[in-house]
Design an enzyme around this catalytic site. Structure first.
Site, PDB file in Angstrom:
ATOM      1  N   HIS A  63       0.845  -1.207   0.000  1.00 22.59           N
ATOM      2  CA  HIS A  63       0.000   0.000   0.000  1.00 22.59           C
ATOM      3  C   HIS A  63       0.875   1.250   0.000  1.00 22.59           C
ATOM      4  O   HIS A  63       1.459   1.609   1.010  1.00 22.59           O
ATOM      5  CB  HIS A  63      -0.903   0.007   1.235  1.00 22.59           C
ATOM      6  CG  HIS A  63      -1.950   1.080   1.193  1.00 22.59           C
ATOM      7  ND1 HIS A  63      -3.203   0.915   1.714  1.00 22.59           N
ATOM      8  CD2 HIS A  63      -1.933   2.341   0.692  1.00 22.59           C
ATOM      9  CE1 HIS A  63      -3.918   2.009   1.530  1.00 22.59           C
ATOM     10  NE2 HIS A  63      -3.153   2.905   0.922  1.00 22.59           N
ATOM     11  N   ASN A  97      -4.957   5.999  -7.160  1.00 19.61           N
ATOM     12  CA  ASN A  97      -5.543   7.349  -7.162  1.00 19.61           C
ATOM     13  C   ASN A  97      -4.588   8.385  -7.728  1.00 19.61           C
ATOM     14  O   ASN A  97      -4.216   9.346  -7.076  1.00 19.61           O
ATOM     15  CB  ASN A  97      -6.021   7.738  -5.759  1.00 19.61           C
ATOM     16  CG  ASN A  97      -4.923   7.693  -4.720  1.00 19.61           C
ATOM     17  OD1 ASN A  97      -3.886   7.067  -4.924  1.00 19.61           O
ATOM     18  ND2 ASN A  97      -5.130   8.367  -3.613  1.00 19.61           N
ATOM     19  N   HIS A 234      -5.101   0.015   6.054  1.00 17.44           N
ATOM     20  CA  HIS A 234      -4.746   0.896   7.189  1.00 17.44           C
ATOM     21  C   HIS A 234      -5.742   0.912   8.355  1.00 17.44           C
ATOM     22  O   HIS A 234      -6.387   1.925   8.616  1.00 17.44           O
ATOM     23  CB  HIS A 234      -4.469   2.318   6.721  1.00 17.44           C
ATOM     24  CG  HIS A 234      -5.340   2.846   5.613  1.00 17.44           C
ATOM     25  ND1 HIS A 234      -6.713   2.800   5.647  1.00 17.44           N
ATOM     26  CD2 HIS A 234      -5.014   3.441   4.433  1.00 17.44           C
ATOM     27  CE1 HIS A 234      -7.177   3.339   4.539  1.00 17.44           C
ATOM     28  NE2 HIS A 234      -6.190   3.736   3.794  1.00 17.44           N
ATOM     29  N   ASP A 307       1.576   2.921   3.428  1.00 17.40           N
ATOM     30  CA  ASP A 307       0.729   4.009   2.956  1.00 17.40           C
ATOM     31  C   ASP A 307       1.576   5.250   2.666  1.00 17.40           C
ATOM     32  O   ASP A 307       1.166   6.385   2.935  1.00 17.40           O
ATOM     33  CB  ASP A 307      -0.401   4.344   3.944  1.00 17.40           C
ATOM     34  CG  ASP A 307      -1.519   5.147   3.268  1.00 17.40           C
ATOM     35  OD1 ASP A 307      -1.439   5.397   2.049  1.00 17.40           O
ATOM     36  OD2 ASP A 307      -2.473   5.532   3.970  1.00 17.40           O
TER      37      ASP A 307
END
Lengths: 429, 352
Positions: A63, A97, A234, A307
């Site tokens: 991620h 994204n 997350h 992340d």
């Protein structure tokens, strides 16, 4: 460039698959692991003294955000994969994204090609769950899979329409891909921090924990019902950990990850309104932090993922409300986790490394990370005693948005080998 | 807009600046009566940064300015040559005028840095504004902003002192100080007085600052409002929570009404003005029934007929206009102390 033959001598090799740590040498030839064993003699090989070091398979980050295409001012695939490699991540899975979002075969190919051109960590894209990440219609999940996508997600947003999420979970079954859910329930997520004492004190709009847990509950139930795989991204709060524990007891095909900032920090850090502490989902309370730590230790949470979310200083040097959420994570993840889980005595080094290697590989269907003979060399060299201070000057990412600057940590990725192309070892290591 | 990446050159944050602007005990070097405690404030960002002694010192200083304001020429030269900027991102006639008056009574210049909606539309950020103001070299900045932490943001980026005149739902310290000042003048002390804040606690910066300020001065603070307008864990700030006004109003010394915005109805925070007034309004009937002489505060502007009836404001125990008058003196004290003045030193400054 690595020499043709290289002997990593005297290191302790961590094999997360067996949980064993062995004092063996590794001979690398033409980018492959030729031999693993005690006292290997290879006169013409470059000898790398790994005494006092540990060697493990390269880490996988399932991620992260590499920002290309669309936000190259914050990060590119080149700078992102360099930063990843320095942090020990030899394979990364960027979220889709971007602008335009990665919702097609062409976009997936583009990212993989860019990463190949860059030549650092390899990129295994996550494709969009829905077309244009709009949450309305399914993206071409099958074609993206063909092109090399390993999972689908509308990360950054929750797929709020339950019909769409249900169909995405069902459809992805055909390709044995997990759907990764960014759990933030729409009507409860109009905030910038955890809702609690700190948001009350600071007058910040809060996101209550049910924002995450309610969203995760819906997706877990849908996954159980349609028999699909869902991965909860997350995890930030205690209730979500409990929920996932319950779902695993029910044998739902659910997996989950936690980020270093969620197991290291709490919303108490927000007192000075430093936007480097603004993340999605928000930092929560100490009981939440302890619960996610426990979740990692007892196996409820499978994976540690960064992340990694680079933002330009312009996107962060604004009012707290306006600041973009997210922090960079590749270069501090290993050390933060090492401190939290291994130094604290909660986990063995091998179990900890498993959360960074085997577990994400299993979820994303990637080649099993290993130190076995005959496999491509994808290794990191770790100094578990090294004390180091994270400084701005050493950051490889294009962005510097991190709350961990000037933090002194223990455990450092001091080097690695990645195929024929890369060998590095920090001086004094 | 420069899209080039500017690497944030992070300096280690000086603990002394935003949060740590608190005073140390300074040697009393006074000609007249010695002062035991002199606040050395770098900024006024919130009541949370102040020690009780800081608050008392500001209020004491405001007392001397109250005397000044009663003079035929209500001006002292204390801050002659100094310039402060009113930086109001939210429209506010009352507070900006109060600060401007306070500055002019101290012989400082107060300049309005008008935030055109145009400059914001052009993409001007708060960082741009901070850098612009820094380049203009002013002594102090008074900032009002709709977002929490805006004053902290500014204080970290400019050398001049910063006064928070309201940052979103976070703090409004000068309102708390002037309310405390008004109560102290009326009641003599806040120690052991029961103060009740009524209304939209969740969205009120006045509530946060007042809870902290009154508690630090020894008052027993409670809040009252519909549960939807009471933020979580507020009791950990040191106040009791009540949901029904009639169960608590009779036993308090002070009731501090807050403005309630009817926009909250559309976000399902309360059902109607009618019900709000019935449950939480300070109506004439409610007061007469209770037969109480409770002191009444309201930061203004009042929604007449919603949180308070007009007749109530006419009662002698309603101090709403005293609050406004005292606001100038308290803001004079704040500006004066931030600009480096010494407690009680105004007359010396005058004769310089």
């Amino acid at each position: 460039m690595a020499d043709d033959r290289m002997l990593l001598a005297g290191g302790r090799v961590i094999d997360p698959a067996s949980g064993k740590v062995r004092l063996v040498d590794i001979l690398v030839e033409d980018g492959r692991i030729a031999r693993v064993g005690k006292g290997i003699r290879a006169r013409d090989a470059q000898r790398i003294d790994c005494r006092g070091k540990h060697i493990a398979p390269g880490f996988i980050d399932m991620h992260c955000h590499l920002r290309e295409p669309g936000y190259e001012d914050a990060e590119t695939i080149l700078t992102g994969t360099q930063s990843a490699l320095v942090g020990g991540f030899t394979r990364v899975c960027p979220m889709p994204n971007t602008d335009p979002p990665v919702d097609s075969e062409a976009m997936v190919r583009f990212q993989i090609e860019r990463a190949e051109q860059a030549g650092y960590a390899s990129v295994h894209p996550v494709g969009c769950c829905t077309r244009n990440r709009a949450g309305k219609e399914l993206a071409e999940i099958g074609s993206m899979r063909e092109a090399g996508a390993v999972a689908v997600s509308d990360d950054g947003d929750w797929v709020s329409d339950p019909r769409v999420m249900r169909r995405a979970l069902e459809y992805a079954k055909a390709f044995d891909m997990p759907v990764i859910s960014h759990c933030e329930y729409d009507g409860l997520s109009d905030g910038v921090s955890n809702e609690g004492l700190v948001s009350t004190r600071l007058g910040l709009r809060g996101k209550p924990w049910p924002s995450e847990t309610a969203a995760a509950a819906r997706d877990i139930m849908l996954a159980e019902f349609v028999g699909a795989r869902v991965h909860i991204a997350h995890v930030s709060c205690a209730a979500t950990v409990d929920l996932i524990r319950w779902a695993k007891l029910r044998r739902v095909q659910v997996t989950a990850e936690v980020c270093p900032h969620h197991f290291t920090l709490t919303d108490a850090s927000l007192a000075g309104f430093d936007t480097n502490f603004k993340v999605n989902p928000p930092l929560r309370t100490e009981p939440d932090r302890l619960a996610v730590v426990e979740g990692v230790v007892d196996g409820t949470i499978d994976v540690i993922a960064t992340d990694h979310a680079p933002h330009t200083s312009i996107a962060k040097e604004v009012e707290f409300d306006k600041a973009r959420p997210g922090i960079i994570g590749f270069e501090t993840a290993f050390s933060l986790g090492y401190e939290q889980f291994v130094l604290s005595g909660l986990m063995s080094p091998a179990r900890y490394i498993e959360k960074l290697t085997l577990a994400p590989a299993r979820i994303m269907g990637l080649r099993t990370p290993s130190v076995a003979e005959g496999t491509e060399a994808e290794l990191v060299i770790l100094d578990l005693k090294a004390q180091w201070t994270f400084s701005s000057a050493q950051i490889m990412s294009k962005s510097h948005n991190t709350p961990f600057l000037e933090r002194t940590m223990q455990g450092l990725v001091v080097g690695g080998v990645l195929g024929e192309e890369h060998f590095w070892l920090l001086h004094a290591a | 807009m420069p899209r080039a990446r500017t690497k944030p050159k992070r300096k280690p944050r000086k603990a002394a600046k935003p949060g740590g602007g608190r005073a140390k005990r300074a040697p009393a070097r006074r000609r007249s009566k010695p002062e035991p405690y002199v606040p050395r404030l770098a900024n006024l960002l919130g009541i949370s940064q102040l020690a009780p002694a800081d608050i008392t010192a500001i209020l004491d200083q405001a007392e001397t300015f109250i005397e000044v304001l009663k003079r035929p020429i209500p001006v002292v030269p204390a801050l002659r040559g100094k310039t402060v900027v009113n930086l109001f991102f939210e429209a506010s006639t009352r507070t900006s005028t109060s600060f401007a008056l306070a500055a002019s009574r101290l012989s400082a210049q107060c300049v309005n840095f008008s935030i055109g909606s145009s400059s914001v539309k052009k993409g001007e950020t708060l960082l741009d504004t901070a850098r612009t103001i820094e380049a203009m070299r002013v002594d102090g900045v008074i900032i009002r902003h709709s977002m929490p932490g805006a004053a902290h943001f500014l204080s970290r980026r400019i050398k001049s002192f910063v006064v928070n005149a309201g940052d979103g739902c976070h703090e409004h310290p000068t309102q708390a100080l002037l309310d405390a000042f008004t109560l102290r003048r009326r009641l003599g002390t806040l120690k052991d007085k029961r103060v009740l804040l009524v209304g939209d606690i969740a969205h009120s910066r006045v509530a946060r600052s007042n809870i902290l300020c009154f508690s630090k001065l020894g008052a027993r603070v409670a809040v009252c409002g519909p549960p939807t307008l009471i933020p979580p864990h507020i009791e950990e700030l040191g106040c009791e929570v009540f949901y029904r006004l009639d169960r608590v109003l009779y036993e308090v010394d002070v009731v501090n009404m807050l403005r309630v915005q009817t926009e909250r109805i559309s976000s399902s925070l309360f059902p109607s003005v009618r019900e709000y007034r019935a449950l939480y309004g300070l109506t004439a009937e409610r007061l007469s029934e209770l037969n109480t002489s409770v002191v009444i505060l309201h930061p203004g502007p009042v929604n007449w007929g919603v949180e308070m009836d007009f007749e109530v404001a006419e009662l002698p125990q309603a101090l709403i206009l005293n609050q406004v008058t005292n606001g100038v003196a308290v803001r004079m004290a704040v500006l004066y102390l931030l600009a480096g003045g010494q407690v009680g030193d105004t007359d010396t400054a005058e004769t310089k």
